[in-house]
Design a protein around this motif. Structure first.
Motif, PDB file in Angstrom:
ATOM      1  N   GLY A 281      13.411 -19.519  95.068  1.00 22.45           N
ATOM      2  CA  GLY A 281      14.861 -18.838  94.893  1.00 22.45           C
ATOM      3  C   GLY A 281      15.724 -18.540  94.722  1.00 22.45           C
ATOM      4  O   GLY A 281      16.885 -18.900  95.798  1.00 22.45           O
ATOM      5  N   GLY A 282      15.243 -17.290  95.587  1.00 22.68           N
ATOM      6  CA  GLY A 282      15.738 -15.798  95.901  1.00 22.68           C
ATOM      7  C   GLY A 282      15.824 -16.536  97.707  1.00 22.68           C
ATOM      8  O   GLY A 282      17.004 -15.910  97.933  1.00 22.68           O
ATOM      9  N   ASP A 283      15.220 -17.035  97.848  1.00 19.81           N
ATOM     10  CA  ASP A 283      15.239 -17.252  99.646  1.00 19.81           C
ATOM     11  C   ASP A 283      15.680 -18.369  99.465  1.00 19.81           C
ATOM     12  O   ASP A 283      16.376 -18.142 100.494  1.00 19.81           O
ATOM     13  N   ALA A 284      16.085 -19.048  98.638  1.00 19.15           N
ATOM     14  CA  ALA A 284      17.260 -20.789  99.272  1.00 19.15           C
ATOM     15  C   ALA A 284      18.416 -19.671  98.829  1.00 19.15           C
ATOM     16  O   ALA A 284      19.387 -20.003  99.688  1.00 19.15           O
ATOM     17  N   VAL A 285      19.060 -18.759  98.358  1.00 22.72           N
ATOM     18  CA  VAL A 285      19.629 -18.130  98.003  1.00 22.72           C
ATOM     19  C   VAL A 285      20.149 -17.579  99.596  1.00 22.72           C
ATOM     20  O   VAL A 285      21.343 -17.534 100.019  1.00 22.72           O
TER      21      VAL A 285
ATOM     22  N   ILE B 286      19.093  -6.037  99.651  1.00 25.83           N
ATOM     23  CA  ILE B 286      18.933  -6.252  98.820  1.00 25.83           C
ATOM     24  C   ILE B 286      17.852  -7.156  98.387  1.00 25.83           C
ATOM     25  O   ILE B 286      16.963  -8.272  98.975  1.00 25.83           O
ATOM     26  N   VAL B 287      16.665  -7.245  97.281  1.00 23.53           N
ATOM     27  CA  VAL B 287      15.313  -7.547  97.148  1.00 23.53           C
ATOM     28  C   VAL B 287      15.531  -9.024  95.943  1.00 23.53           C
ATOM     29  O   VAL B 287      15.814  -8.124  95.172  1.00 23.53           O
ATOM     30  N   CYS B 288      15.464  -9.530  96.933  1.00 24.35           N
ATOM     31  CA  CYS B 288      15.433 -11.317  96.291  1.00 24.35           C
ATOM     32  C   CYS B 288      14.946 -11.237  95.111  1.00 24.35           C
ATOM     33  O   CYS B 288      14.471 -13.058  94.653  1.00 24.35           O
ATOM     34  N   GLU B 289      14.200 -10.674  95.145  1.00 32.78           N
ATOM     35  CA  GLU B 289      13.030 -11.085  93.109  1.00 32.78           C
ATOM     36  C   GLU B 289      14.159 -11.306  92.021  1.00 32.78           C
ATOM     37  O   GLU B 289      14.999 -11.515  92.051  1.00 32.78           O
TER      38      GLU B 289
ATOM     39  N   ALA C 187      18.223   0.466  97.813  1.00 31.15           N
ATOM     40  CA  ALA C 187      18.581  -1.094  97.966  1.00 31.15           C
ATOM     41  C   ALA C 187      17.980  -1.105  96.446  1.00 31.15           C
ATOM     42  O   ALA C 187      18.073  -0.420  95.209  1.00 31.15           O
ATOM     43  N   VAL C 188      18.487  -2.351  96.415  1.00 34.77           N
ATOM     44  CA  VAL C 188      18.265  -2.944  94.340  1.00 34.77           C
ATOM     45  C   VAL C 188      16.893  -4.562  94.450  1.00 34.77           C
ATOM     46  O   VAL C 188      17.653  -4.882  95.251  1.00 34.77           O
ATOM     47  N   ASN C 189      16.757  -4.894  93.492  1.00 38.98           N
ATOM     48  CA  ASN C 189      16.204  -6.432  93.038  1.00 38.98           C
ATOM     49  C   ASN C 189      17.904  -7.574  92.551  1.00 38.98           C
ATOM     50  O   ASN C 189      18.776  -6.394  91.554  1.00 38.98           O
ATOM     51  N   PHE C 190      17.552  -8.477  93.071  1.00 36.58           N
ATOM     52  CA  PHE C 190      18.683  -9.501  92.876  1.00 36.58           C
ATOM     53  C   PHE C 190      18.215 -10.700  92.775  1.00 36.58           C
ATOM     54  O   PHE C 190      18.637 -10.599  94.262  1.00 36.58           O
ATOM     55  N   GLY C 191      17.649 -11.333  91.891  1.00 32.10           N
ATOM     56  CA  GLY C 191      17.737 -12.884  92.146  1.00 32.10           C
ATOM     57  C   GLY C 191      17.824 -13.718  91.227  1.00 32.10           C
ATOM     58  O   GLY C 191      17.196 -12.940  89.823  1.00 32.10           O
TER      59      GLY C 191
END
Length: 359
Positions: free
Chosen positions: A103-107, A156-159, A321-325
């Protein structure tokens, strides 16, 4: 898998892109097919500079903007568990990797395909082997061989983060606490020293231990020290001469691994303590201008990341850096992996607003 497309439409909505990605099996170590798909789509449909490193695909703009934002996501999944192909039911997408983290990769892919004039220069990192031992992690290879691709003003790591900004991350350290005794026959136990009994005080210290609660940049990090394993014993009629307690400490990012180690050595004073594994945490970095812009675009309060993620790799290089996904991280690695499609859309909208809005 039959029906998998030869290319991705990067102008499609991110939910459609998520479905396409989930339906490409990509268990760790077997990412070539999905990496080929991502690389081909980026080369054919964008003006981005694209580079391949193993099964990691890198792409970036070179527009001369004042700041650069790095978006990162891993392409691999844990092994298949009778949860492919994907299925969409009542606004929920089910399937392996839907949460962790296609889902994060798709974003990220949707942003690459639709943001033709972003406010910041952008770097996209789609990497391999995140779900296995750290030595194989594609980000580590990029850091060693192409470090400039990890440099930016914000990463932004989209985890999966439930669509909430998770700032920084905890550090982690594992140690072995060892007690040494003296063997003897259990019929003459007074002639020996039972190493298992000697560890009783160490276990009591853990039981009575009160971990720190630390606030950094408005984010609350809860530390923890837990026994996670114990070994000892020779046979059913021998007083054991060695016992080893394995302890994991999750520490707030205001401490270095060395400080965390010193903390544990003090806690287990009188015992032999051996460090077996550690990884530094990452400070929230929310004071950086780009991070403040992201928080404003998200319209919600950031929270602390209680766990370790690859944001720490960026923080170690000086990139906040932050996580957001999208998706609930508690569903990661389960057979029941699923993500609400409105959360995928929410993350895309927030990041699109953040990256395209003008001052």
């Amino acid at each position: 898998m039959p029906g998998v497309a030869d290319t991705l439409d990067l102008t499609a909505d991110p939910v459609t892109l998520t479905v396409a990605l989930v339906d490409v099996p990509s268990v760790s170590g077997d990412e070539q097919r999905i990496a080929d798909l991502v690389e081909r789509s980026l080369r054919e449909q964008t003006a981005l500079e694209v580079v391949r490193s193993g099964n990691t695909v890198l792409a970036r703009t070179n527009l001369g903007r004042e700041r650069r934002v790095v978006l990162a996501g891993h392409l691999d999944t844990v092994p298949v568990n009778d949860n492919l192909p994907s299925r969409l039911e009542d606004g929920v997408l089910h399937g392996l990797g839907s949460v962790d983290m296609k889902g994060g990769d798709a974003v990220m892919l949707a942003l690459a395909g639709t943001l033709t004039d972003p406010r910041h220069d952008l770097t996209f990192v789609f990497y391999d082997c995140e779900e296995v031992e750290a030595s194989r992690n594609g980000l580590g290879r990029v850091e060693r061989e192409l470090p400039e691709w990890m440099s930016g003003d914000l990463a932004i790591v989209c985890e999966p983060s439930n669509g909430v900004i998770e700032a920084g991350c905890q550090g982690t350290i594992r140690v072995q606490v060892r007690a040494t005794g003296k063997r003897a026959h259990t019929a003459r136990g007074w002639m020996g020293v039972n190493a298992i009994h000697l560890l009783g005080d160490a276990i009591a210290r853990l039981r009575d231990h009160e971990s720190r609660v630390v606030e950094i940049d408005g984010c609350t990090y809860r530390e923890g020290v837990q026994a996670v394993g114990i070994t000892g014993g020779v046979s059913g009629n021998v007083v054991p001469d060695e016992c080893v307690l394995t302890v994991n400490h999750r520490f707030a990012p205001d401490r270095t691994p060395a400080q965390a180690e010193a903390y544990l050595r003090e806690l287990f004073d009188g015992y032999e303590v051996t460090v077996t594994d550690f990884a530094a945490g990452a400070l929230p970095g929310l004071a950086s201008p780009a991070a403040r812009e992201l928080v404003e675009a998200a319209g919600g309060a950031p929270v602390a990341k209680l766990g370790w993620t690859d944001v720490a790799r960026f923080a170690a290089l000086g990139t906040p850096a932050v996580n957001f996904g999208p998706g609930d991280p508690l569903l990661a690695h389960t057979q029941q992996e699923n993500v609400r499609v409105n959360e995928i859309g929410h993350c895309y909208e927030v990041l699109s607003r953040f990256l395209s809005a003008m001052p």
